[in-house]
Design an enzyme around this catalytic site. Structure first.
Site, PDB file in Angstrom:
ATOM      1  N   HIS A 277      44.891  49.715  51.577  1.00  0.00           N
ATOM      2  CA  HIS A 277      44.423  48.809  50.523  1.00  0.00           C
ATOM      3  C   HIS A 277      43.353  49.414  49.633  1.00  0.00           C
ATOM      4  O   HIS A 277      42.790  48.699  48.799  1.00  0.00           O
ATOM      5  CB  HIS A 277      43.867  47.518  51.144  1.00  0.00           C
ATOM      6  CG  HIS A 277      44.903  46.585  51.662  1.00  0.00           C
ATOM      7  ND1 HIS A 277      45.623  45.734  50.857  1.00  0.00           N
ATOM      8  CD2 HIS A 277      45.354  46.368  52.923  1.00  0.00           C
ATOM      9  CE1 HIS A 277      46.459  45.020  51.591  1.00  0.00           C
ATOM     10  NE2 HIS A 277      46.327  45.380  52.850  1.00  0.00           N
TER      11      HIS A 277
ATOM     12  N   LYS B   9      36.260  37.263  41.789  1.00  0.00           N
ATOM     13  CA  LYS B   9      36.654  38.242  42.802  1.00  0.00           C
ATOM     14  C   LYS B   9      35.397  38.775  43.482  1.00  0.00           C
ATOM     15  O   LYS B   9      34.278  38.509  43.034  1.00  0.00           O
ATOM     16  CB  LYS B   9      37.453  39.382  42.193  1.00  0.00           C
ATOM     17  CG  LYS B   9      36.788  40.070  41.000  1.00  0.00           C
ATOM     18  CD  LYS B   9      37.711  41.101  40.360  1.00  0.00           C
ATOM     19  CE  LYS B   9      38.790  40.454  39.536  1.00  0.00           C
ATOM     20  NZ  LYS B   9      40.129  40.838  39.923  1.00  0.00           N
ATOM     21  N   ARG B  10      35.610  39.495  44.557  1.00  0.00           N
ATOM     22  CA  ARG B  10      34.507  40.128  45.261  1.00  0.00           C
ATOM     23  C   ARG B  10      33.649  40.937  44.277  1.00  0.00           C
ATOM     24  O   ARG B  10      34.171  41.592  43.380  1.00  0.00           O
ATOM     25  CB  ARG B  10      35.085  41.049  46.340  1.00  0.00           C
ATOM     26  CG  ARG B  10      34.094  41.816  47.166  1.00  0.00           C
ATOM     27  CD  ARG B  10      34.802  42.417  48.378  1.00  0.00           C
ATOM     28  NE  ARG B  10      35.964  43.215  48.016  1.00  0.00           N
ATOM     29  CZ  ARG B  10      35.960  44.542  47.865  1.00  0.00           C
ATOM     30  NH1 ARG B  10      34.825  45.218  48.024  1.00  0.00           N
ATOM     31  NH2 ARG B  10      37.064  45.205  47.587  1.00  0.00           N
TER      32      ARG B  10
ATOM     33  N   LYS C  14      34.902  46.863  40.302  1.00  0.00           N
ATOM     34  CA  LYS C  14      35.564  45.712  39.662  1.00  0.00           C
ATOM     35  C   LYS C  14      34.908  45.368  38.324  1.00  0.00           C
ATOM     36  O   LYS C  14      35.456  44.602  37.545  1.00  0.00           O
ATOM     37  CB  LYS C  14      35.572  44.516  40.613  1.00  0.00           C
ATOM     38  CG  LYS C  14      36.438  44.760  41.858  1.00  0.00           C
ATOM     39  CD  LYS C  14      36.423  43.582  42.793  1.00  0.00           C
ATOM     40  CE  LYS C  14      37.226  43.838  44.068  1.00  0.00           C
ATOM     41  NZ  LYS C  14      38.679  43.856  43.846  1.00  0.00           N
TER      42      LYS C  14
ATOM     43  N   THR D 284      45.572  40.504  43.710  1.00  0.00           N
ATOM     44  CA  THR D 284      46.469  39.350  43.744  1.00  0.00           C
ATOM     45  C   THR D 284      45.938  38.226  42.868  1.00  0.00           C
ATOM     46  O   THR D 284      46.704  37.373  42.420  1.00  0.00           O
ATOM     47  CB  THR D 284      46.657  38.828  45.182  1.00  0.00           C
ATOM     48  OG1 THR D 284      45.379  38.590  45.782  1.00  0.00           O
ATOM     49  CG2 THR D 284      47.445  39.819  46.026  1.00  0.00           C
TER      50      THR D 284
ATOM     51  N   LYS E  58      47.974  35.396  40.501  1.00  0.00           N
ATOM     52  CA  LYS E  58      47.775  33.945  40.553  1.00  0.00           C
ATOM     53  C   LYS E  58      47.395  33.393  39.180  1.00  0.00           C
ATOM     54  O   LYS E  58      47.900  32.341  38.748  1.00  0.00           O
ATOM     55  CB  LYS E  58      46.680  33.609  41.573  1.00  0.00           C
ATOM     56  CG  LYS E  58      47.019  34.005  42.997  1.00  0.00           C
ATOM     57  CD  LYS E  58      45.780  34.075  43.872  1.00  0.00           C
ATOM     58  CE  LYS E  58      46.078  34.757  45.196  1.00  0.00           C
ATOM     59  NZ  LYS E  58      44.853  35.095  45.960  1.00  0.00           N
TER      60      LYS E  58
END
Length: 827
Positions: free
Chosen positions: A364, A555-556, A561, A663, A667
């Site tokens: 991952h 998100k985290r 990110k 993901t 969504k």
């Protein structure tokens, strides 16, 4: 018989459901209607719903044994289930009937759903993916088992104190868990520390025995997981640590109460929290203990189940497929070898073949620092037999490698399970790779990068091992349950077949040209935005306008990110609005949510920065509500189910080449948000699926980012040449947003200007800002915007987790659906 000779109510009827709820209220909760509080009603309802899945659960188990079929065992340190009540009702097809039954009892289904806590057993995409995949296995009729840890407090509950993240225990078990079944009889001993003794048997073969040290028990808790109509009901088995002795009575009676229960307390720390801070030696040891604890218990359980029904261990891979969800359970490779060789007397060579053909590994991450390593000294002390086995596996693999035969010492060192640079450490990703028959990435780009970067040498040695299985999401939670307004519109337009086969969403495309359909689609989105605006008002005490562009990044919190890139653009936009107050600005609401790891100081500082900027922007009358910044606390599955249907713009802006898949991007797109993103992870495949005109892509590609990092990113020059970026960073660094501590955010600025800007925030800033402006311009054209958002929904069917799991079953596990069996709900 019913009273007075009446026939019992029809199973699934309103009368039967009322009777079931009241029966559970009295006999399971211990309350009558007059005394019952809302939480009592929730527990009675949840148990009633659980009862309606029990027959299917037991019938599934009987069918697995009678058909002697292969089963999937999914090992994951995280299972981010979210609330189970709503999705269970959807799978049973009983939502409407329960709603009416509760109304006749004076209760509201929607209000009771809100009482259920989120099971805090995961941190983000990894745990949510595991939950989606277990649900899809059941819905596809694939026999499966999930294995993890029953954390008492999960990750943590996030709250903000003066804008800083504060971690509190997540009390999800405070009122009990109505979905689970404790299995007090399912106990396995788990050993730590001790020593290894060599012994010789009657056949003169040397064998080893791990003795001494400490032991705890792993006790099972089972939760049935329903599949959609036509599927099966599988099991999530979570392990809880139990002390081998609860109290030392001699110490207790002598008055030494703390020492009397010391063993119990230390034993049960194993399942207190998910991801304890591993910045200290004690934290690292606890993390490794957790990983071995649940992996060993799971493998003992798998082997116990197999030998209970089979006598020939050589058939193990024909009946057992074990999927490692990332490297956390990778110690299972060595543990399976120990159990087979030391416990069942299987010869080493045969045990290795059995192990390798049972295991598969999902990677991952491409970040080297995120690929787990454990100090050799720690494993030697904590798991001495496993360190021996790892050395033996390493010697066997290296001696048989092409690199060894050709004398390529550098490549041999990179293939090795032991990293000899600095403190010697075991490379868990290499162990997972070598011990598995298949290794998969989670997006097409990620898989190709695996082959050329982190696993380049292993791929050269084992060229047939890596394959791709792009992630997927379950439509049952992320569309049917989360977005009933859009789901109802889809059903009214194309029927119900899409609920079983998400690819049928393509039948929506001809409808998009109809102005009436576009109006209905826009109305569904507006209703969801109003719901989110109410949620923001409750959770963050900020008023936002539903007509604004809802720009969402949830998100985290991690530097790659690039929440910081988003925030820098927000500051630049704020400055533009202040400098040009009479321009016809489009109102924007920027929504952030996500947790930072407790030991990740830069991520926590970025959270504080977002909150400080929000405080200034949201109270500045100069922008007149044209820009609002919201950081919603304690992001969860349930929060995502409110946020995602309301999103207009989906921020997927990771540094290209660093996001494995994502993901959340799927969504959000499924719910009609336009992706604003880099060509990273699954964004690449989303762009191909929905069409390049229906996403907004910007920035460096993975290859370009790699070349820039190799050459060195001159962030100072980029900042000097971009007035908007320079102004934003000057404001952050000089204390404009932190007048109480003007130096607070200097480390954030320094990470870009002085320390190489590893995540290329400055390099992508101008392109990102221009891409955001394109999104705003498109949003002003209502018909063009709705056409593109509806097209996203219509073309996202391929990203179903049902498709992804079918790929795993076909290409990795070799598992087929159960044959015909009865699974009728019980009365």
């Amino acid at each position: 018989m019913a009273p007075d000779g009446d026939a019992p109510p029809t199973p699934g009827s309103v009368e039967e459901l009322k009777a079931s709820i009241l029966r559970n209220l009295v006999y399971a909760v211990g309350k009558d209607q007059a005394a019952a509080q809302p939480r009592d009603w929730f527990h009675a309802l949840a148990r009633s719903v659980r009862d309606h899945g029990i027959a299917s659960w037991m019938e599934t188990t009987r069918a697995i044994y009678s058909q002697d079929t292969k089963r999937v065992y999914y090992l994951s340190l995280e299972f981010l289930l979210g609330r189970l009540l709503g999705t269970s009702l959807i799978k049973l097809g009983l939502t409407a009937a329960y709603r009416r039954a509760l109304a006749e009892l004076g209760q509201s289904l929607d209000e009771l759903i809100e009482i259920e806590p989120d099971a805090a057993l995961g941190n983000g995409g990894l745990g949510r993916l595991a939950a989606c995949y277990l649900g899809s296995m059941a819905s596809l009729g694939l026999p499966g088992y999930g294995y993890g840890i029953r954390y008492n407090f999960g990750l943590f509950e996030q709250r903000f104190e003066d804008g800083w993240q504060v971690e509190e225990p997540e009390q999800w078990l405070r009122y009990g868990n109505p979905w689970e079944f404790p299995r007090a009889e399912v106990l396995y001993p788990i050993r730590f520390y001790g020593r290894v003794e060599a012994v010789r048997g009657d056949d003169r073969r040397r064998s080893y025995r791990w003795v001494g040290g400490d032991q705890v028990y792993a006790m099972a808790y089972d939760t049935p997981l329903l599949g959609a109509a036509g599927g099966v009901t599988n099991t999530l088995r979570l392990w809880s640590a139990q002390a081998t002795r609860s109290v030392d009575l001699s110490l207790f009676h002598s008055g030494d109460y703390l020492r009397a229960v010391e063993h119990k307390v230390l034993s049960e720390t194993l399942n207190q929290v998910l991801y304890p801070n591993d910045s200290t030696p004690a934290g690292r040891e606890l993390r490794l203990k957790q990983e071995y604890f649940f992996t060993s218990a799971s493998l003992q359980d798998i082997l116990r189940r197999f030998v209970q029904h089979h006598t020939d261990l050589t058939r193990l891979p024909d009946r057992v497929a074990i999927q490692l969800n990332d490297t956390h359970p990778a110690i299972g490779i060595a543990e399976m070898m120990r159990l087979l060789v030391d416990g069942h007397g299987v010869r080493w060579e045969a045990a290795w073949e059995l192990t390798r053909h049972c295991f598969a590994y999902t990677n991952h991450t491409l970040l080297p620092e995120a690929l787990e390593t454990w100090p050799v000294g720690l494993i030697e002390r904590l798991l001495p037999r496993h360190m021996q086995i790892i050395y033996d596996i390493n010697a066997q693999v290296l001696q048989g490698s092409a690199a060894h035969r050709t004398g390529d010492i550098g490549r041999v060192a990179r293939l090795s399970l032991i990293d000899e640079h600095g403190e010697r450490a075991v490379r868990m990703a290499n162990l997972a790779f070598i011990g598995s028959h298949k290794v998969n990435g989670v997006s097409r780009l990620h898989t190709e990068l695996m082959k050329s970067t982190v696993f380049a040498d292993l791929h050269a040695e084992f060229p047939d091992r890596i394959l791709n299985q792009t992630n997927g999401i379950t439509p049952r939670r992320w569309l049917i349950e989360s977005n009933p307004a859009l789901s109802d519109l889809i059903t009214a337009s194309i029927g119900t077949g899409w609920m079983r086969d998400l690819s049928e969403l393509t039948r929506l495309e001809p409808k998009i040209a109809d102005p009436g359909f576009r109006d209905a689609y826009a109305a569904a989105k507006l209703a969801n935005k109003r719901r989110l605006a109410d949620f923001i008002r409750r959770e963050a005490e900020i008023e936002v306008e539903s007509a604004a562009l809802f720009d969402v990044q949830i998100k985290r919190i991690h530097e790659y990110k690039r929440q910081l890139l988003n925030l820098l653009q927000a500051v630049a936009l704020y400055n533009d609005m202040r400098a040009n107050p009479h321009r016809g600005w489009t109102p924007v609401v920027k929504v952030f949510a996500g947790k930072a790891a407790p030991g990740y100081e830069m991520a926590k500082l970025i959270i504080k920065l977002i909150n400080d900027v929000a405080r200034v922007v949201n109270t500045d009358p100069a922008v007149r509500d044209l820009l609002k910044i919201v950081f919603l606390p304690n992001y969860s599955v349930s929060a995502a189910q409110v946020i995602m249907p309301a999103a207009d713009l989906s921020e997927q802006i990771s540094t290209a080449g660093m996001e494995a898949s994502g993901t959340g991007n799927m969504k959000l797109a499924l719910n009609g948000a336009i992706t604003l993103g880099t060509l990273d992870g699954a964004n690449v495949e989303i762009r191909e699926a929905v069409g390049p005109d229906n996403v907004i892509i910007f920035g460096l590609t993975a290859d370009e980012a790699h070349r820039l990092r190799a050459a060195g990113c001159d962030a100072r020059a980029i900042i000097a040449a971009d007035p908007a970026l320079r102004q934003a960073l000057d404001m952050i660094g000089s204390g404009t947003f932190s007048p109480d501590d003007v130096d607070r955010f200097k480390p954030v600025v320094a990470s870009l200007a002085d320390h190489g800007d590893r995540f290329l925030v400055t390099a992508d800033f101008a392109a990102y800002r221009a891409a955001f402006d394109r999104a705003v311009a498109l949003y002003r054209d209502r018909d063009a915007w709705i056409t593109r958002t509806a097209t996203n929904t219509a073309r996202m069917g391929w990203f179903s987790s049902d498709r992804a799991v079918a790929g795993y079953a076909r290409e990795i596990w070799g598992v087929t659906p159960l044959g015909p069996h009865s699974a009728a709900p019980i009365a």
